[in-house]
Every structure is written in structure tokens, then in C-alpha cells.
Scaffold this active site. Structure first.
Site, short mmCIF file in Angstrom:
data_model
loop_
_atom_site.label_atom_id
_atom_site.label_comp_id
_atom_site.label_asym_id
_atom_site.label_seq_id
_atom_site.Cartn_x
_atom_site.Cartn_y
_atom_site.Cartn_z
CB SER A 128 14.00 -4.98 -15.09
OG SER A 128 12.67 -4.92 -14.56
CG LEU A 150 12.85 3.22 -11.66
CD1 LEU A 150 11.75 3.95 -10.91
CD2 LEU A 150 13.84 4.22 -12.25
CG ASP A 163 11.81 -8.77 -10.14
OD1 ASP A 163 12.02 -7.54 -10.21
OD2 ASP A 163 11.08 -9.37 -10.95
CB VAL A 210 5.88 -7.01 -3.05
CG1 VAL A 210 7.34 -6.95 -3.48
CG2 VAL A 210 4.96 -6.47 -4.15
CB SER A 253 4.28 7.60 -9.50
OG SER A 253 4.04 8.28 -10.73
CE1 TYR A 280 2.10 3.04 -11.39
CE2 TYR A 280 1.88 5.40 -11.79
CZ TYR A 280 2.67 4.29 -11.56
OH TYR A 280 4.05 4.43 -11.51
CE LYS A 335 3.77 3.37 -8.16
NZ LYS A 335 4.93 2.63 -7.61
CB THR A 355 12.51 1.81 -17.27
OG1 THR A 355 11.12 1.84 -17.62
CG2 THR A 355 12.78 2.76 -16.11
#
Length: 257
Positions: free
Chosen positions: A15, A17, A36, A58, A148, A161, A165, A196
Site C-alpha cells: 500500500s 508509497l 509486506d 522487516v 522522512s 518516529y 527516521k 496515502t
């Protein structure tokens, strides 16, 4: 790097990006492994582009190894790794009520976003190193990581977050230098506010997205997943792009809140 006739692994490819990237690479003739956690969406995307789905956490060495092996097993040389899997989390270091940030949540974000990116990069690059050079420069493949702008200008409540990143950004140059010996380039994209499915649909979602896009200088809108995928493709195809962190944000600069 020519995408036609090669294989690629895209994490988070079911889904957003990742899906847009899967479709863009497949349109250029690549055999894409959709790595995924979402089996229903992942299989659907893979089937639609003639790719392969592998359920992949991952942060798991075994599952990432299986996804990479699936790309090798296609028979097409593995040339491309795109890391776009990730999760978000919002919490202050110390809440308004004096409660410290939950440690387990912080560790989860770091494990998925940062360690997960490194995990696929290292295992994927090792597999790429076993292929023959694709050109006179000795190029074997490309890794594109997704960070990001929050990793550069993290806002209030983005401590986990932003740390994850920012870590991806920090890996870019040393990874490019490490992998130069095997002919693998590494670049990182830092998206800003991208439209998205995570934002939902309907009037309330549209109003919220309009508010998010208001500070973007130009164009005055959110970015598109297809535009992100176009940048991924451009970075793969441009053989002199290496060790770079590229902002993809319409010129926005995050304020503290």
C-alpha cells in the site's frame, strides 16, 4: 541502472508509497517482490503486476532473508532494494500528566523503521553482491531507503518516529561508502506530507488533508505516491546519484507543532 529484466524487493509494498513503487518498477520490466505484513493486499498487488508476495516483518532476519531469496529465485538478477515499510507513533517524551514515554512503543518504532531498514539493506546488498556487474563501472545494484523530513525537523510528539527516521538518514553515507566496494549505490528519500490511504476518505479526511497541506509553499497540495515512485525510479536510473539524502516535500519546513 536499467530496470528491465532485473528483480527488486520493495518492503511495505502492499500500500501507499510502497505500492506505487512496486507498480512503477514493474512497469519498467522489473520482477518485484512485495514484502509486506498484509497478505490480502500484498498478494493482490503482486498478482496485478506479475510479481511475488512474501509476508515479511522487516525486523525478522528469517523473513527478510526469505523475501530476498524469493527475488533471487525469480531468475532475474537482484538489483534493487527499496525500503518503504514503516510505522508511526505520537507521544511526548514526558506527557502533560507527567507520564514518561512508553519504552516498549519507542523500541517498536525503532525496531521496525530503523532496524528493519538496516536488516533489508544488509541482506539485500549481500545478495546483490553475488551478481555479475551490470555495466563497465562495476555497478551491481541500488538501495533506496525511505526516511522522512521528521527525521530532520521532528515536531512535538514525534520523538520515536523522528529518531527512527533520523537514524535512516544517518546510515545513508556510511552505507554508500561501505557498499561501494561491491558496486551498490545507496540513497535516501525524505518525504514530507504525502497523500496515502492512511488519511482515510470523506469530508473529514479531506478537511484534515487540506490543513496539513496548507503550509506547503508549492505546489499547494500534498505529494502523490506516484511522484514518490517516480523519484525512486529516477534515483535508480541515474548512475551518479549516490550517498544522498533527498527532501521530497514541496518546500515545507516543519514548525514545532
Amino acid at each position: 541502472m536499467d530496470l528491465n529484466g532485473v528483480s527488486a524487493v520493495v518492503s511495505g509494498g502492499a500500500s501507499g508509497l510502497g505500492e506505487a513503487t512496486v507498480r512503477a518498477l514493474a512497469a519498467e520490466g522489473a520482477k518485484v517482490v512485495v514484502a509486506d505484513m498484509n497478505e490480502d493486499k500484498g498478494k493482490k498487488v503482486a498478482d496485478e503486476v506479475g510479481g511475488v508476495f512474501v509476508k515479511t516483518d522487516v525486523s525478522s532476519e528469517e523473513q527478510v532473508q526469505a523475501a530476498v531469496q524469493a527475488a533471487v529465485d525469480t531468475g532475474a538478477p537482484l538489483r534493487v532494494i527499496v525500503n518503504s515499510a514503516g510505522i508511526g507513533w505520537a507521544s511526548r517524551t514526558v506527557g502533560r500528566d507527567g507520564t514518561p514515554h512508553d519504552l516498549a512503543s519507542y523500541e517498536t518504532v525503532i525496531r521496525v523503521n530503523l532496524i528493519g531498514t538496516f536488516n533489508l539493506m544488509r541482506i539485500g546488498a549481500a545478495a546483490i553482491s553475488k551478481t555479475e556487474p551490470a555495466d563497465a563501472d562495476g555497478a551491481r545494484g541500488v538501495v533506496i531507503n525511505t526516511a522522512s523530513i521528521a527525521g530532520i525537523e521532528g515536531q512535538t510528539g514525534q520523538i520515536a518516529y523522528s529518531a527512527s527516521k533520523g537514524g535512516i538518514i544517518g546510515m545513508t553515507l556510511p552505507a554508500a561508502r561501505d557498499l561501494a566496494a561491491i558496486g551498490v549505490r545507496v540513497n535516501t528519500i525524505c518525504p514530507g506530507i504525502i497523500d496515502t490511504p492512511i488519511y482515510g476518505e470523506g469530508e473529514a479526511a479531506d478537511a484534515f488533508k487540506a490543513k496539513l497541506a496548507a503550509p506547503v509553499p508549492f505546489p499547494k497540495r500534498m505529494g502523490k505516491a506516484s511522484e514518490f515512485a517516480h523519484l525512486v525510479k529516477s534515483l535508480i536510473e541515474n548512475d551518479y546519484m549516490n550517498g544522498e539524502t533527498i527532501r521530497f516535500d514541496g518546500g515545507i519546513r516543519f514548525q514545532p507543532k
